[in-house]
Motif scaffolding. Structure first.
Motif, PDB file in Angstrom:
ATOM      1  N   GLN A   4       0.840  -1.186   0.000  1.00  6.17           N
ATOM      2  CA  GLN A   4       0.000   0.000   0.000  1.00  6.17           C
ATOM      3  C   GLN A   4       0.875   1.235   0.000  1.00  6.17           C
ATOM      4  O   GLN A   4       1.911   1.267   0.635  1.00  6.17           O
ATOM      5  N   GLU A   5       0.442   2.248  -0.711  1.00  6.77           N
ATOM      6  CA  GLU A   5       1.111   3.536  -0.664  1.00  6.77           C
ATOM      7  C   GLU A   5       0.216   4.458   0.137  1.00  6.77           C
ATOM      8  O   GLU A   5      -1.002   4.482  -0.056  1.00  6.77           O
ATOM      9  N   PHE A   6       0.816   5.205   1.043  1.00  4.18           N
ATOM     10  CA  PHE A   6       0.017   6.141   1.808  1.00  4.18           C
ATOM     11  C   PHE A   6       0.339   7.543   1.335  1.00  4.18           C
ATOM     12  O   PHE A   6       1.399   8.083   1.636  1.00  4.18           O
ATOM     13  N   ALA A   7      -0.549   8.094   0.551  1.00  7.16           N
ATOM     14  CA  ALA A   7      -0.281   9.395  -0.060  1.00  7.16           C
ATOM     15  C   ALA A   7      -0.851  10.532   0.767  1.00  7.16           C
ATOM     16  O   ALA A   7      -0.816  11.683   0.359  1.00  7.16           O
ATOM     17  N   GLY A   8      -1.381  10.231   1.925  1.00  7.56           N
ATOM     18  CA  GLY A   8      -1.977  11.276   2.743  1.00  7.56           C
ATOM     19  C   GLY A   8      -3.438  11.489   2.359  1.00  7.56           C
ATOM     20  O   GLY A   8      -3.947  10.884   1.410  1.00  7.56           O
ATOM     21  N   TYR A   9      -4.101  12.356   3.118  1.00  2.06           N
ATOM     22  CA  TYR A   9      -5.509  12.616   2.833  1.00  2.06           C
ATOM     23  C   TYR A   9      -5.647  13.320   1.485  1.00  2.06           C
ATOM     24  O   TYR A   9      -4.920  14.279   1.204  1.00  2.06           O
ATOM     25  N   PRO A  10      -6.557  12.861   0.642  1.00  2.00           N
ATOM     26  CA  PRO A  10      -6.753  13.537  -0.641  1.00  2.00           C
ATOM     27  C   PRO A  10      -7.309  14.934  -0.400  1.00  2.00           C
ATOM     28  O   PRO A  10      -8.091  15.147   0.529  1.00  2.00           O
ATOM     29  N   ASP A  11      -6.895  15.864  -1.219  1.00  2.00           N
ATOM     30  CA  ASP A  11      -7.393  17.242  -1.148  1.00  2.00           C
ATOM     31  C   ASP A  11      -7.087  17.933   0.166  1.00  2.00           C
ATOM     32  O   ASP A  11      -7.813  18.833   0.583  1.00  2.00           O
ATOM     33  N   SER A  12      -6.048  17.484   0.880  1.00  2.00           N
ATOM     34  CA  SER A  12      -5.706  18.201   2.109  1.00  2.00           C
ATOM     35  C   SER A  12      -4.996  19.506   1.728  1.00  2.00           C
ATOM     36  O   SER A  12      -4.476  19.654   0.623  1.00  2.00           O
ATOM     37  N   PHE A  13      -5.010  20.430   2.679  1.00  2.00           N
ATOM     38  CA  PHE A  13      -4.481  21.761   2.391  1.00  2.00           C
ATOM     39  C   PHE A  13      -2.995  21.872   2.706  1.00  2.00           C
ATOM     40  O   PHE A  13      -2.444  21.057   3.448  1.00  2.00           O
ATOM     41  N   ALA A  14      -2.403  22.891   2.132  1.00  5.87           N
ATOM     42  CA  ALA A  14      -1.011  23.195   2.431  1.00  5.87           C
ATOM     43  C   ALA A  14      -0.808  24.691   2.299  1.00  5.87           C
ATOM     44  O   ALA A  14      -1.645  25.401   1.726  1.00  5.87           O
TER      45      ALA A  14
END
Lengths: 319, 347, 43
Positions: A31-41
């Motif tokens: 599994q790849e964990f790309a972080g929450y989709p559409d999270s802010f920065a």
């Protein structure tokens, strides 16, 4: 003895693991964990920052922090390097540019809101969590106050209320999580007069940064700090001078923090499985030895007795 | 265990009692400061240095020095070295007290000590290395308590909760072995009148045997250290200031005790072995200080470097004193250094 | 059904929690099994 117990456990576990499983926890899942989709920065363009400290003032206001000794309009504080404190979640530091002397570079420092936070990985009560907005938030209601998060953080961001006797908290930037979920901009971003700070979806921020590199190649170092550092962060930086000159660490690598401790943690199952077997084995062997010794003694005594009976005239032999 | 309290012993104890009283008084006052003014009022801790000597010294030293408990009990119960049986109870008592005091020190250090059970019962941070360490310490403390409890039970006249299997035994063997020798030296000096014949008879054998083991383990540790430098090609670090310090530690407090132990064992010199045990323990303490004070914050600017406040040291001394007093209280009352007449041969 | 994890941190919290539960079960299980194994032995 510099081998800590944990390190030793790690060795024991590693020796067993490399032959049995041989893969860290993350790799085992495909599994790849790309972080929450559409999270802010937030993208901080240090080439646009003029060091006006408006962001510091705004941060102080939205977080209800105590007034500092010197007002935010006093720019002389920039002369000495500062760090985050319990009373200032963000600080702007001034650095002299080696390339263009006389044109200082300003760099705003605060929690970088890692995609895989080291503080969250280190905390034994899960007081930190990465939210789907991108903010790493802290829950004081479970915090024990062990300060391991401060040890773990590679950016030395979390601060602690040392002057509180019974209710000390960890204090750090929240990326204005409460404001963001209400649809408002983070305080510092809203206050910045130079648009050195931009807020938006993380992918978009990276695109904007790349776009600036393409448009003004002479102006920037071709690197987005925070895109991959420590597995990536929700604060991104672009700069005209090498990040090292701004006091930012370039030796962190791209491995997310939770992966770094995976090895030590995976030694637990091996120890729990193997040690009872090993210890019971040693115990059984020493028990068995004892038993044999006892039987031999009994046999010796018995044969001595036999010899005694068959040849009563012989003198007794003691063993 | 006749009460042959001589005048000499009494005078030593009264001087000791006097010092103890002062240390306890100061300690209570510092405790008051800590829990009314916060960590800032008694420590030099800062945002750059979140952990100080309460972690480095108390925790690392306490845990390492308390290791005697599992080394001894595994030697006796696991490997069947019955000749060391009389050393088990004092060693376990030291181990238990050591860990209990580490726990006490942690209560000063963390912000909200009453929340210490939170990681277990409220919210488990299972990815934390500290969670793992905490679990190990909690388990080991439980095992030590159970192992120690027979003595307390016999003292209280209870028969249950005896003969427990041994689980944990990990590193810090040198510290453990040396501590047993050191502690038995002190016990013989002050509590000889409390010892039964078995204990006195086995004592020199314990010292010789443990000295032999400590010597060889130290030799192995020395080898690991040297091979470690080689494997990472760190030879050039030895020329720096810290490198010299490292060499002092490696030669003076690892190689030297190993050789001295060996000579002591070969010539059956109990004095030499006892002297070496002090050296080895000092080495462990020095190593802990080196790691926490030198290695940990060498990259910080000089102004931000941490050095403990005297009150931090005061609380550490206070906690060690509590340990000494507890040991004395227990060793003079419970069947630690002798076997309880009603329970003889029951082990 | 497997829960969806967006971060390695959440994933590891989940797997480690399950592992720790199994660790406790194993420790108890191994002890009980030892008793079962040696229960008929004469001393």
């Amino acid at each position: 003895m510099s081998i800590s117990r944990r390190k030793f456990l790690g060795w024991v576990g590693a020796a067993g693991l490399s032959t049995t499983i041989g893969k860290p926890a993350a790799a085992a899942t495909n599994q790849e964990f790309a972080g929450y989709p559409d999270s802010f920065a937030i993208l901080h363009d240090t080439t646009l920052c003029v060091g006006c400290r408006s962001c510091e003032a705004a941060c102080n206001k939205v977080n209800d922090l105590p007034q500092p000794d010197q007002p935010f309009t006093d720019l002389s504080v920039l002369e000495t390097p500062r760090r985050t404190t319990t009373k200032a979640f963000t600080v702007v530091n001034k650095h002299d540019s080696l390339k263009k002397p006389g044109h200082p570079v300003f760099y705003k420092k605060q929690c970088n809101h890692c995609l895989e936070p080291a503080c969250a990985s280190a905390c034994f009560v899960r007081a930190f969590s990465k939210t789907k907005t991108g903010a790493v938030v802290y829950d004081a209601s479970v915090c024990v106050g062990c300060r391991y998060c401060m040890i773990a953080c590679p950016f030395e961001i979390p601060t602690y209320e040392y002057d509180q006797a019974l209710t000390p908290r960890i204090r750090k930037c929240t990326m204005c999580h409460p404001r963001v979920i209400e649809g408002q901009l983070p305080g510092c971003v809203e206050a910045c007069p130079m648009e050195a700070l931009s807020f938006g979806k993380r992918e978009d921020m990276i695109k904007i940064a790349r776009e600036r590199f393409r448009k003004y190649p002479d102006r920037y170092v071709d690197h987005i700090y925070g895109e991959h550092e420590m597995g990536g962060t929700s604060w991104l930086y672009v700069s005209g001078t090498p990040f090292k000159e701004l006091g930012m660490r370039e030796d962190l690598g791209t491995t997310p923090a939770p992966e770094l401790t995976a090895g030590a943690l995976s030694s637990v199952p091996i120890i729990v499985g193997l040690w009872p077997v090993l210890l019971a084995g040693i115990y059984a062997v020493s028990k068995r030895k004892e038993k044999i010794a006892q039987t031999e003694q009994e046999q010796a005594a018995a044969s001595a007795l036999d010899a005694d009976r068959s040849e009563p005239s012989q003198p007794e032999e003691e063993s | 265990m006749a009460q042959v309290t001589t005048g000499e012993r009494k005078s030593i104890f009264s001087l000791f009692n006097f010092i103890a009283l002062i240390v306890l008084g100061v300690g209570v006052y510092l405790t008051y400061l800590r829990f009314t003014g916060g960590l800032a009022s008694v420590t030099n801790l800062s945002d750059y240095n979140p952990w100080g000597i309460w972690i480095s010294f108390d925790l690392l030293c306490g845990v390492a020095l308390a290791a005697g408990g599992y080394v001894t009990s595994s030697a006796v119960y696991l490997f069947g070295m019955k000749q060391y049986h009389s050393a088990v109870r004092p060693a376990i008592l030291t181990g238990f007290l050591g860990y209990a005091l580490v726990f006490l020190a942690i209560n000063y250090d963390v912000g909200r000590p009453w929340r210490l059970p939170y990681p277990l019962v409220v919210q488990q941070g299972t990815t934390s290395v500290l969670f793992e360490v905490g679990l190990c310490v909690a388990t080991y403390l439980t095992v030590l308590f159970i192992e120690f409890s027979p003595a307390a039970m016999e003292w209280l006249g209870l028969k249950r909760a005896r003969n427990i299997p041994i689980y944990f035994f990990v590193t810090s063997i040198v510290a453990g072995l040396s501590m047993v020798i050191f502690e038995s030296t002190l016990s013989h000096r002050f509590f000889a009148y409390k010892m039964d014949e078995t204990h006195l008879k086995e004592a020199s054998g314990v010292t010789l045997g443990f000295g032999k083991a400590a010597s060889y383990v130290l030799a192995g540790y020395f080898a690991i250290k040297v091979l470690g430098i080689s494997a990472e090609n760190h030879w050039h670090y030895l020329k720096t200031g810290y490198g010299t310090w490292y060499l002092v530690e490696l030669l003076g407090f690892v190689a030297l005790p190993s050789l001295l132990y060996a000579f002591g064992v070969r010539t059956k010199s109990l004095t030499l072995i006892k002297f070496t045990s002090v050296l080895a323990i000092l080495g462990v303490i020095l190593n802990r200080f080196n790691i926490s004070l030198v290695a940990f914050n060498w990259q910080l600017p000089a102004g931000e470097r941490y050095f403990p406040h005297w009150m931090e040291i005061g609380i550490s001394v206070f906690i060690v004193m509590i340990g000494l007093l507890l040991y004395r209280f227990i060793a003079t009352r419970m069947p630690i250094l002798y076997e309880h007449p009603d329970y003889k041969d029951a082990h | 059904m497997d829960p969806i994890f967006y971060t390695l941190q959440d994933f590891m919290t989940h797997t480690e929690s399950v592992t720790y539960l199994l660790v406790i079960a194993t420790l108890i299980g191994m002890t009980v099994f030892w008793w079962f194994l040696t229960g008929k032995d004469k001393d």
